[in-house]
Scaffold this active site. Structure first.
Site, short mmCIF file in Angstrom:
data_model
loop_
_atom_site.label_atom_id
_atom_site.label_comp_id
_atom_site.label_asym_id
_atom_site.label_seq_id
_atom_site.Cartn_x
_atom_site.Cartn_y
_atom_site.Cartn_z
CG ASP A 98 -5.23 5.39 3.03
OD1 ASP A 98 -5.24 4.86 4.15
OD2 ASP A 98 -4.32 6.15 2.64
CB CYS A 157 -3.48 1.58 6.98
SG CYS A 157 -3.27 3.06 7.96
NE ARG A 158 -4.73 1.58 1.75
CZ ARG A 158 -4.71 2.36 0.67
NH1 ARG A 158 -5.62 2.19 -0.28
NH2 ARG A 158 -3.81 3.30 0.54
CB SER A 159 0.44 -3.37 2.77
OG SER A 159 1.20 -2.40 3.44
CG ASN A 217 4.52 -1.72 5.09
OD1 ASN A 217 5.58 -2.05 5.60
ND2 ASN A 217 3.57 -2.61 4.87
CB CYS A 268 -0.98 -0.02 1.18
SG CYS A 268 -0.25 0.24 2.81
#
Length: 163
Positions: free
Chosen positions: A127, A14-16, A12, A9
């Site tokens: 996000d 939150c999402r990933s 690095n 993401c």
């Protein structure tokens, strides 16, 4: 032979890392953790060395996942050691494909939600960083939904390369 998957993401945090934690759990549940390595990174290095966002950690741990994480930036040289690079949104997809040293490396980049048949045409994981905790919960739901299809695809690859 080890099959390597990296989730990417923006920063690095939150999402990933959420996708990494969820997918690592799915891989372990499937008994493939000795043949599949899972990690994550960001397209940028703003948060390198930082832990995951506290909201990410909270949501992961509340749902039984590991929240331990240290952010890092994806490097072009990593393509050589990754079989699959999973982008969390179309911006990451484009950035990673531009970064890829070869066409074969660019072909390793896929959108996470492309593995979720219910996702329809909207394949971006939004996000959650600038919103509230509900955005992190929504992110987790999208990651979990796509992880089943991704696991099936990785299992096919692993079983194909091992046999």
């Amino acid at each position: 032979m080890t099959y390597r998957v990296c989730f990417v993401c923006t920063g690095n945090i939150c999402r990933s890392p959420m996708a990494e934690s969820v997918f690592r759990a799915r891989v372990a549940e499937a008994g493939l953790d000795d043949r599949v390595e899972v990690d994550s990174a960001g397209t940028g290095g703003w948060h390198e060395g930082d832990s995951a966002d506290p909201r990410t950690v909270r949501v992961l741990e509340e749902h039984g996942y590991d929240g331990d994480h240290t952010a890092r930036q994806f490097q072009a040289s990593w393509f050589a050691r990754r079989d699959l690079v999973i982008a969390l949104d179309s911006g990451h997809l484009k950035a990673l494909r531009r970064l890829a040293p070869t066409e074969q490396d660019a072909a390793k980049v896929r959108l996470l939600r492309s593995y979720d048949p219910a996702a329809g045409d909207d394949l971006d994981v939004p996000d959650p960083y600038y919103g509230g905790l509900d955005g992190f919960e929504e992110c987790l739901e999208m990651v979990e939904a796509a992880s089943e299809g991704l696991l099936a695809a990785v299992r096919d690859e692993v079983e194909g390369t091992v046999s």
